[in-house]
Write a protein that holds these residues in place. Structure first.
Motif, PDB file in Angstrom:
ATOM      1  N   LEU A  57      48.083  33.875  33.044  1.00 38.84           N
ATOM      2  CA  LEU A  57      47.234  32.740  32.694  1.00 38.84           C
ATOM      3  C   LEU A  57      46.037  33.194  31.863  1.00 38.84           C
ATOM      4  O   LEU A  57      45.660  32.539  30.885  1.00 38.84           O
ATOM      5  CB  LEU A  57      46.745  32.033  33.964  1.00 38.84           C
ATOM      6  N   LEU A  58      45.437  34.316  32.233  1.00 38.52           N
ATOM      7  CA  LEU A  58      44.285  34.833  31.499  1.00 38.52           C
ATOM      8  C   LEU A  58      44.630  35.177  30.054  1.00 38.52           C
ATOM      9  O   LEU A  58      43.820  34.983  29.144  1.00 38.52           O
ATOM     10  CB  LEU A  58      43.735  36.086  32.188  1.00 38.52           C
ATOM     11  N   LYS A  59      45.834  35.674  29.856  1.00 41.29           N
ATOM     12  CA  LYS A  59      46.246  36.109  28.519  1.00 41.29           C
ATOM     13  C   LYS A  59      46.207  34.969  27.511  1.00 41.29           C
ATOM     14  O   LYS A  59      45.823  35.159  26.352  1.00 41.29           O
ATOM     15  CB  LYS A  59      47.666  36.695  28.592  1.00 41.29           C
ATOM     16  N   GLU A  60      46.586  33.768  27.943  1.00 39.05           N
ATOM     17  CA  GLU A  60      46.625  32.616  27.046  1.00 39.05           C
ATOM     18  C   GLU A  60      45.493  31.621  27.314  1.00 39.05           C
ATOM     19  O   GLU A  60      45.488  30.520  26.767  1.00 39.05           O
ATOM     20  CB  GLU A  60      47.970  31.889  27.190  1.00 39.05           C
ATOM     21  N   GLY A 119      34.794  35.058  46.440  1.00 39.10           N
ATOM     22  CA  GLY A 119      34.678  35.240  45.008  1.00 39.10           C
ATOM     23  C   GLY A 119      35.643  34.250  44.370  1.00 39.10           C
ATOM     24  O   GLY A 119      36.755  34.076  44.864  1.00 39.10           O
ATOM     25  N   LEU A 120      35.234  33.562  43.323  1.00 36.93           N
ATOM     26  CA  LEU A 120      36.045  32.490  42.756  1.00 36.93           C
ATOM     27  C   LEU A 120      36.258  32.695  41.254  1.00 36.93           C
ATOM     28  O   LEU A 120      35.315  32.995  40.523  1.00 36.93           O
ATOM     29  CB  LEU A 120      35.343  31.156  42.999  1.00 36.93           C
ATOM     30  N   VAL A 121      37.507  32.546  40.817  1.00 36.01           N
ATOM     31  CA  VAL A 121      37.848  32.655  39.395  1.00 36.01           C
ATOM     32  C   VAL A 121      38.572  31.379  38.968  1.00 36.01           C
ATOM     33  O   VAL A 121      39.563  30.983  39.586  1.00 36.01           O
ATOM     34  CB  VAL A 121      38.757  33.872  39.126  1.00 36.01           C
ATOM     35  N   LEU A 122      38.076  30.732  37.918  1.00 37.85           N
ATOM     36  CA  LEU A 122      38.695  29.531  37.363  1.00 37.85           C
ATOM     37  C   LEU A 122      39.247  29.860  35.985  1.00 37.85           C
ATOM     38  O   LEU A 122      38.509  30.322  35.114  1.00 37.85           O
ATOM     39  CB  LEU A 122      37.682  28.383  37.238  1.00 37.85           C
ATOM     40  N   VAL A 123      40.543  29.649  35.798  1.00 36.32           N
ATOM     41  CA  VAL A 123      41.169  29.898  34.492  1.00 36.32           C
ATOM     42  C   VAL A 123      41.360  28.569  33.778  1.00 36.32           C
ATOM     43  O   VAL A 123      42.034  27.671  34.290  1.00 36.32           O
ATOM     44  CB  VAL A 123      42.528  30.610  34.647  1.00 36.32           C
ATOM     45  N   ILE A 124      40.746  28.422  32.605  1.00 38.82           N
ATOM     46  CA  ILE A 124      40.812  27.179  31.833  1.00 38.82           C
ATOM     47  C   ILE A 124      41.983  27.287  30.867  1.00 38.82           C
ATOM     48  O   ILE A 124      42.043  28.203  30.045  1.00 38.82           O
ATOM     49  CB  ILE A 124      39.505  26.949  31.055  1.00 38.82           C
ATOM     50  N   THR A 125      42.920  26.327  30.946  1.00 40.68           N
ATOM     51  CA  THR A 125      44.170  26.453  30.192  1.00 40.68           C
ATOM     52  C   THR A 125      44.251  25.621  28.915  1.00 40.68           C
ATOM     53  O   THR A 125      45.158  25.837  28.118  1.00 40.68           O
ATOM     54  CB  THR A 125      45.370  26.072  31.076  1.00 40.68           C
ATOM     55  N   ASN A 126      43.327  24.661  28.722  1.00 44.84           N
ATOM     56  CA  ASN A 126      43.410  23.846  27.511  1.00 44.84           C
ATOM     57  C   ASN A 126      42.019  23.478  26.979  1.00 44.84           C
ATOM     58  O   ASN A 126      41.009  23.685  27.653  1.00 44.84           O
ATOM     59  CB  ASN A 126      44.265  22.589  27.743  1.00 44.84           C
ATOM     60  N   ASN A 131      36.156  21.908  26.913  1.00 45.98           N
ATOM     61  CA  ASN A 131      35.148  20.980  26.404  1.00 45.98           C
ATOM     62  C   ASN A 131      34.363  20.297  27.517  1.00 45.98           C
ATOM     63  O   ASN A 131      33.188  19.960  27.341  1.00 45.98           O
ATOM     64  CB  ASN A 131      35.801  19.924  25.501  1.00 45.98           C
ATOM     65  N   ASN A 132      35.007  20.093  28.659  1.00 49.05           N
ATOM     66  CA  ASN A 132      34.308  19.467  29.779  1.00 49.05           C
ATOM     67  C   ASN A 132      33.157  20.324  30.293  1.00 49.05           C
ATOM     68  O   ASN A 132      32.188  19.808  30.844  1.00 49.05           O
ATOM     69  CB  ASN A 132      35.283  19.173  30.919  1.00 49.05           C
ATOM     70  N   PHE A 133      33.268  21.633  30.101  1.00 45.25           N
ATOM     71  CA  PHE A 133      32.208  22.528  30.556  1.00 45.25           C
ATOM     72  C   PHE A 133      30.988  22.484  29.634  1.00 45.25           C
ATOM     73  O   PHE A 133      29.950  23.080  29.945  1.00 45.25           O
ATOM     74  CB  PHE A 133      32.719  23.960  30.680  1.00 45.25           C
ATOM     75  N   GLU A 164      50.252  22.202  33.848  1.00 44.17           N
ATOM     76  CA  GLU A 164      49.935  20.795  34.020  1.00 44.17           C
ATOM     77  C   GLU A 164      48.463  20.583  34.335  1.00 44.17           C
ATOM     78  O   GLU A 164      47.920  19.518  34.093  1.00 44.17           O
ATOM     79  CB  GLU A 164      50.808  20.205  35.128  1.00 44.17           C
ATOM     80  N   ALA A 165      47.814  21.563  34.886  1.00 42.04           N
ATOM     81  CA  ALA A 165      46.396  21.456  35.231  1.00 42.04           C
ATOM     82  C   ALA A 165      45.534  22.060  34.133  1.00 42.04           C
ATOM     83  O   ALA A 165      45.932  23.018  33.466  1.00 42.04           O
ATOM     84  CB  ALA A 165      46.114  22.151  36.556  1.00 42.04           C
ATOM     85  N   ALA A 166      44.352  21.483  33.949  1.00 44.41           N
ATOM     86  CA  ALA A 166      43.414  22.021  32.962  1.00 44.41           C
ATOM     87  C   ALA A 166      42.777  23.306  33.468  1.00 44.41           C
ATOM     88  O   ALA A 166      42.381  24.164  32.686  1.00 44.41           O
ATOM     89  CB  ALA A 166      42.339  20.989  32.643  1.00 44.41           C
ATOM     90  N   ILE A 167      42.702  23.432  34.799  1.00 44.59           N
ATOM     91  CA  ILE A 167      42.065  24.597  35.415  1.00 44.59           C
ATOM     92  C   ILE A 167      42.879  25.054  36.618  1.00 44.59           C
ATOM     93  O   ILE A 167      43.332  24.233  37.417  1.00 44.59           O
ATOM     94  CB  ILE A 167      40.634  24.261  35.883  1.00 44.59           C
TER      95      ILE A 167
END
Length: 232
Positions: A57-60, A119-126, A131-133, A164-167
């Motif tokens: 997920l991080l790669k893309e 510890g929390l990591v959020l991966v943004i996929t789109n 933009n929401n951030f 399917e999820a943005a995050i």
């Protein structure tokens, strides 16, 4: 005078949560401290054998948000608090931008007793997720899809993720790596930290145009790249 045990538990938990929140604020007192702690969290994740899906997920990814420590706790009704940072990612030329410093606050519902630190990591996929951030106040799950990230060592399963999820969210707690559910949490612009780091009052949009090559952020970028390099 009789003291209701339930109320005593609630009061104790509120005091404990308040104490832990103050500890988080003290530990992440400067932007540089936060970067160092975020690097530690990712290094811990990199040692986990079931982090394949995260690395793919991080790669893309369009971006990644790292909260070194989020305090969660409550008695039926709970709360969470943490300070973190966001890095924007251009997967085409593998360029990172930022950091943009953020703060998480929010209530949580359902059966829950006690206090924990993760510890929390959020991966943004789109792009929509990224933009929401740019908003000063974002509610995760409030019109923005967020899911607990898939985990596993199976490479085929890791590369066959239906985005399917943005995050997608992941947590590290007491050495355990897992997907995390954080719907309803609010993520705010930590204006004080951003001004301290950039020595100027910049908007999120302006910060997202700045390449992350400063020596203060380089160790974190290198750690992310090392994690991505393990993706098959």
């Amino acid at each position: 005078m009789k003291i209701n045990k339930s109320w005593l538990i609630i009061v104790c938990l509120v005091l404990t949560i308040s104490l832990n929140i103050n500890i988080v604020k003290a530990e992440n007192n400067t932007p540089n401290d936060r970067i160092k702690e975020a690097t530690k969290v990712l290094k811990e994740i990199s040692k986990q054998e079931d982090a394949d899906s995260l690395t793919h997920l991080l790669k893309e990814a369009k971006g990644v948000v790292i909260f070194p420590k989020v305090i969660k706790g409550g008695f039926m009704l709970g709360g969470r608090y943490g300070k973190g940072l966001l890095l924007k990612h251009n997967a085409v030329n593998n360029t990172w931008y930022g950091p943009y410093f953020v703060e998480m606050k929010g209530l949580s519902y359902g059966f829950q007793i006690g206090v924990e630190s993760i510890g929390l990591v959020l991966v943004i996929t789109n792009e929509r997720g990224l933009n929401n951030f740019k908003e000063d106040n974002l509610t995760l799950g409030g019109g923005l899809s967020i899911s607990a990230g898939p985990i596993g060592r199976n490479t085929e399963a890791a590369t066959d993720i239906n985005l399917e999820a943005a995050i997608y969210s992941y947590s590290m707690s007491k050495g355990a790596f897992a997907g995390a559910s954080i719907e309803g949490a609010n993520v705010n612009n930590d204006k004080e930290a951003n001004k301290s780091y950039w020595q100027n009052s910049l908007t999120p949009t302006e910060i997202f145009t700045k390449k992350a090559y400063d020596q203060r952020i380089t160790p974190l970028i290198n750690t992310i790249e090392e994690l991505i390099s393990t993706a098959d």
